[in-house]
Design a protein around this motif. Structure first.
Motif, PDB file in Angstrom:
ATOM      1  N   PHE A   7       0.881  -0.811  -0.038  1.00 51.67           N
ATOM      2  CA  PHE A   7      -0.060  -0.064  -0.059  1.00 51.67           C
ATOM      3  C   PHE A   7       1.001   1.296   0.115  1.00 51.67           C
ATOM      4  O   PHE A   7       2.111   1.129   0.452  1.00 51.67           O
ATOM      5  CB  PHE A   7      -1.214   0.031   1.199  1.00 51.67           C
ATOM      6  N   PRO A   8       0.341   2.338  -0.527  1.00 51.60           N
ATOM      7  CA  PRO A   8       1.207   3.554  -0.584  1.00 51.60           C
ATOM      8  C   PRO A   8       1.489   4.175   0.897  1.00 51.60           C
ATOM      9  O   PRO A   8       0.321   4.043   1.600  1.00 51.60           O
ATOM     10  CB  PRO A   8       0.447   4.430  -1.406  1.00 51.60           C
ATOM     11  N   VAL A  30      14.368  -0.319   4.305  1.00 48.08           N
ATOM     12  CA  VAL A  30      13.308   0.720   5.062  1.00 48.08           C
ATOM     13  C   VAL A  30      12.083  -0.133   5.199  1.00 48.08           C
ATOM     14  O   VAL A  30      11.251   0.192   6.238  1.00 48.08           O
ATOM     15  CB  VAL A  30      12.925   1.874   4.092  1.00 48.08           C
ATOM     16  N   ASN A  31      11.657  -0.945   4.105  1.00 48.41           N
ATOM     17  CA  ASN A  31      10.143  -1.708   4.403  1.00 48.41           C
ATOM     18  C   ASN A  31      10.603  -2.672   5.484  1.00 48.41           C
ATOM     19  O   ASN A  31       9.516  -2.762   6.640  1.00 48.41           O
ATOM     20  CB  ASN A  31       9.994  -2.614   3.211  1.00 48.41           C
ATOM     21  N   ALA A  32      11.666  -3.345   5.678  1.00 46.95           N
ATOM     22  CA  ALA A  32      11.783  -4.231   6.868  1.00 46.95           C
ATOM     23  C   ALA A  32      11.831  -3.477   8.013  1.00 46.95           C
ATOM     24  O   ALA A  32      11.180  -3.964   9.053  1.00 46.95           O
ATOM     25  CB  ALA A  32      13.248  -5.293   6.699  1.00 46.95           C
ATOM     26  N   GLN A  33      12.373  -2.203   8.221  1.00 46.16           N
ATOM     27  CA  GLN A  33      12.812  -1.517   9.321  1.00 46.16           C
ATOM     28  C   GLN A  33      11.187  -1.185   9.803  1.00 46.16           C
ATOM     29  O   GLN A  33      10.879  -1.368  10.936  1.00 46.16           O
ATOM     30  CB  GLN A  33      13.364  -0.363   8.932  1.00 46.16           C
TER      31      GLN A  33
END
Length: 62
Positions: A7-8, A30-33
């Motif tokens: 999702f945005p 960044v996504n994993a964080q």
């Protein structure tokens, strides 16, 4: 394994820079964080149970 959804997300530039630096410090994307931060917040608020760490079985005989 759970199905992943995308999702945005719109965030303040300074907030994103801070998360990017934190992710780099922890050697994560960044996504994993963001997933880590969200999961920890949900656990601390009692909304989810802490996931058990996955263990790897190592066979030294082969």
């Amino acid at each position: 394994m759970s199905k992943r959804k995308s999702f945005p997300l719109r965030v303040n530039e300074d907030l994103l820079k801070a998360v990017q630096q934190w992710a780099a410090d922890d050697l994560r994307s960044v996504n994993a964080q963001l997933e880590f931060i969200i999961r920890e917040a949900l656990f601390k608020s009692g909304r989810i149970k802490k996931a058990k760490p996955k263990t790897q079985i190592i066979d030294d005989e082969n």
